[in-house]
Design a protein around this motif. Structure first.
Motif, PDB file in Angstrom:
ATOM      1  N   LEU B 205       0.836  -1.387   0.028  1.00 42.08           N
ATOM      2  CA  LEU B 205       0.071   0.047   0.237  1.00 42.08           C
ATOM      3  C   LEU B 205       1.104   1.281   0.008  1.00 42.08           C
ATOM      4  O   LEU B 205       2.142   1.292   0.515  1.00 42.08           O
ATOM      5  N   ASP B 220      -4.795  -3.107  -4.456  1.00 38.25           N
ATOM      6  CA  ASP B 220      -4.732  -1.813  -4.011  1.00 38.25           C
ATOM      7  C   ASP B 220      -3.456  -1.240  -3.602  1.00 38.25           C
ATOM      8  O   ASP B 220      -3.496  -0.012  -3.156  1.00 38.25           O
ATOM      9  N   ARG B 265     -10.465 -10.320  -6.091  1.00 31.23           N
ATOM     10  CA  ARG B 265      -9.075  -9.616  -6.363  1.00 31.23           C
ATOM     11  C   ARG B 265      -8.270 -10.631  -6.883  1.00 31.23           C
ATOM     12  O   ARG B 265      -7.428 -10.253  -7.742  1.00 31.23           O
TER      13      ARG B 265
END
Lengths: 270, 270
Positions: B205, B220, B265
């Protein structure tokens, strides 16, 4: 142990000080070299910086920093190259050993593209650095910064990039915080012979207080700065050694006291 | 994209669940493989774990984890080896593809000594893993963990260590969170052919919320999981792919909802 004569103060270590204050601090403490940051140079004005450094008889090891090449648009990349030209000018006027490059991260760009933009950016810069007789010091950052600050993360990768150029034009900056973990560090420092433009020390604290602000004074963490310094010397580097510490507690402390501690730790642990 | 049939749930991703709950969750969501953690196995009891996993028809990709070899005293090291023997037993009883090794950090030990203790520890373990037919999966961790968790930080270093043993005895675990930044990742994954015992995915991230708990769901962050998965396949790895995410927000969420998101995902970004 390293001699105090080799210590260069990277001014971020005493972040609350302006260029003039940092220069004065070095003079008071008998430190002969300094590394300046561009946002501090901008505050003081380059002409003023050149004068105070020269009047104090200090040597400038580096200007921090150029780089930041990856960007989403051609316009942003062009604007960034222009800013890098100004960084080269500042390094030239201060007769710095090197302009340190923190090349930029991959977030929002993609790793492969970001790496290409870095190579392209250096290629665009070299003709101008050659003209201004400024050396580009590619600084591999710790891999934990690959997304946000630098896709250049190992000495090997920096050497691969540098070797497209003359050894007097593009080299590497070895910062122990960034390289200490590397299982290939001995062979890579040896391979860097002739291209080591700077050597930086600090320490890796346990637990790491923060990804950016987690550095400590030499001796407070796990890095064997002395061993790494000797490897750099074995590879022919005998120049100044910058102490560059991002640490909020140090920044909040009395800067003269910090300097005294930096010297003590430098003589003991570097 | 990777097929759901290849997804293995590393149970740390749904940390609030016990082994039985995680197994039930996999069954509900049509996930065929699972990776178990030793502290969860200890809570449930190994016999019970073996039964629930077998009854559910799940395949166990890994037991997490052995390792932790560096220690200050010979007594501590001996005690740790004994504990690793028990980890081998658990991996054997669960018919896991591999016992994952997180080898231990250098804090309080020194980097060179820690590395030696790791090599010695693996050497002590191999005769027993051979007897129990358990494969040792050396997992290089991200270099930011070198001080506190693992002095093994690159695929190259793991392969150097593994190559002292038969390719069916000691191999490597590739976790994209730990290896994505490596400029040599393509050549190193290719070199790992025949020794890839596991492949783990998650994401990095930006900004990184925390050194330990900063992982995110695939898609993400900045990691190109699909590219890395393809590189592993090119090197001959066609086995299950673990989703292993340390993330407090996920841990605080409804675990069934997290599983559904993991599957989505996985199919989209892996």
């Amino acid at each position: 142990m390293a001699e105090k004569a080799r210590l260069s103060l990277n001014q971020i270590t005493v972040n609350r000080w302006s260029v003039a204050e940092a220069v004065d601090g070095c003079v008071r403490q008998g430190i002969r070299s300094i590394a300046l940051w561009r946002h501090k140079i901008a505050e003081a004005g380059i002409a003023n910086c050149v004068r105070v450094v020269r009047d104090a008889g200090l040597h400038v090891t580096s200007v921090c920093r150029g780089g930041g090449f990856p960007a989403r648009t051609a316009g942003e990349r062009k604007k960034n190259i222009e800013d890098n030209f100004r960084a080269v000018d500042e390094a030239a006027e201060l007769h710095a050993d090197a302009l340190v490059m923190v090349v930029g991260g991959c977030a929002g760009i993609g790793l492969d593209d970001a790496r290409m933009m870095v190579a392209d950016g250096i290629a665009e810069l070299v003709p101008y650095t050659r003209e201004r007789r400024v050396r580009i010091g590619l600084e591999p950052l710790h891999p934990m910064y690959a997304a946000e600050r630098s896709v250049l993360v190992t000495i090997g990768q920096a050497l691969d990039m540098a070797q497209a150029y003359d050894a007097r034009e593009v080299g590497v900056i070895l910062d122990t915080f960034h390289i200490w973990w590397d299982p290939r560090v001995e062979e890579l420092i040896a391979q860097a012979a002739g291209r080591i433009y700077g050597f930086h020390v600090s320490d890796w604290l346990v637990p790491l207080p923060d990804v950016l602000m987690g550095r400590g004074l030499m001796g407070d963490g796990v890095i064997d700065n002395m061993k790494l310094r000797r490897l750099a010397e074995k590879a022919g580097y005998g120049g100044p050694i910058e102490v560059e510490i991002f640490n909020q507690a140090l920044w909040d402390s009395d800067a003269d006291a910090v300097l005294a501690q930096v010297i003590e730790r430098f003589e003991k642990f570097v």
